[in-house]
Design an enzyme around this catalytic site. Structure first.
Site, short mmCIF file in Angstrom:
data_model
loop_
_atom_site.label_atom_id
_atom_site.label_comp_id
_atom_site.label_asym_id
_atom_site.label_seq_id
_atom_site.Cartn_x
_atom_site.Cartn_y
_atom_site.Cartn_z
N GLY B 22 0.83 -1.19 0.00
CA GLY B 22 0.00 0.00 0.00
C GLY B 22 0.87 1.24 0.00
O GLY B 22 1.88 1.29 0.69
N CYS B 23 0.50 2.22 -0.80
CA CYS B 23 1.28 3.46 -0.81
C CYS B 23 0.33 4.64 -0.86
O CYS B 23 0.00 5.13 -1.94
CB CYS B 23 2.25 3.47 -1.98
SG CYS B 23 3.26 4.95 -2.01
N ILE B 24 -0.16 5.05 0.31
CA ILE B 24 -1.00 6.24 0.47
C ILE B 24 -2.35 6.12 -0.21
O ILE B 24 -3.37 6.05 0.44
CB ILE B 24 -0.30 7.52 -0.03
CG1 ILE B 24 1.09 7.64 0.58
CG2 ILE B 24 -1.13 8.73 0.29
CD1 ILE B 24 1.12 8.15 1.99
N THR B 25 -2.36 6.12 -1.52
CA THR B 25 -3.66 6.11 -2.20
C THR B 25 -3.75 4.96 -3.20
O THR B 25 -4.75 4.83 -3.89
CB THR B 25 -3.88 7.41 -2.99
OG1 THR B 25 -2.83 7.52 -3.93
CG2 THR B 25 -3.89 8.61 -2.07
#
Lengths: 166, 76
Positions: B22-25
């Protein structure tokens, strides 16, 4: 005696005023070398390209609110209205795993607009072959939903970046 | 919001997923066979967008990306 304070504030109260988190050239998201931002898949906004040779740079909160996500390379601040603004410091900078990034606040912190959140070195990021351009995005806003967005000029940290009709 | 199960099937099933992060959005994922990825299904499940480059597939899901990545990880 209250006539002086009865200025027409209705429209202003509905605008989310987003400040420049750092100094640089204001550019459109279309010019950001990452399709997720360029195509406004996470929302409308603008980006700030730090000047060539910029040294260690403080990235401030674009709005007052709660830091709901705080990574070294990116953070999200949620306004009391529920709107949230993402600041993504550089592109693909997740690959740096926090190296060269200093985070000043914890997730969940309340911050004022302009409060320091992250410090990084744009020149070091570019030295790793990455872009230091920093998108500032109103999450889940419709593409091109920022009225009268002007780009191409230089901004100082804390200058108005854009207003979004919340 | 997309469910973890919908993400997994949209990416061609658990066996097709090499990595998910997962990376923020967004979910940054690596798949074995990109042709098994069903972009339309991913969008239909609530993803804002899908960006594919070779075996790297990014699924834009919004700020819940980190939580969703953990949930997807649990299904692998």
């Amino acid at each position: 005696m209250n006539e002086l304070v009865s200025e027409p504030t209705t429209q202003r109260a509905q605008l989310l005023r987003v400040l420049a988190p750092l100094a640089g050239r204001l550019v459109g998201l279309a010019d950001v070398p990452d399709p997720v931002f360029a195509e406004q898949l996470v929302g409308a906004g603008a980006a700030v390209e730090p000047a060539d040779g910029a040294g260690p740079t403080v990235v401030g909160s674009p709005i007052a609110g709660t830091v709901v996500k705080a990574h070294p390379h990116a953070f999200i601040v949620q306004h009391e209205s529920g709107c949230a603004v993402l600041v993504h410091v550089g592109i693909d900078t997740v690959e740096l795993d926090g190296e060269g990034f200093e985070r000043h606040v914890e997730q969940g912190a309340e911050v004022a607009a302009g409060a320091p959140v992250v410090t990084f070195d744009p020149t070091a990021v570019r030295g790793r072959g990455l872009s230091a351009v920093t998108p500032v995005v109103v999450l889940d806003s419709a593409p091109d939903s920022i009225p009268d967005l002007r780009t191409g000029h230089d901004v100082a940290a804390g200058d108005p970046l854009y207003a979004w009709p919340a | 919001m997309a469910s973890a199960q919908e993400i997994v099937s949209g990416l061609g099933g658990a066996d097709n997923i090499v990595e998910v992060e997962g990376c923020i959005t967004r979910l940054r994922t690596e798949v074995r066979d990109p042709s098994l990825v069903d972009e339309r299904a991913l969008r239909a499940s609530g993803a804002h967008g899908v960006v594919m480059a070779g075996t790297i597939v990014q699924v834009v899901v919004g700020p819940e990306a980190d939580t969703l990545a953990d949930d997807v990880q649990d299904l692998l």
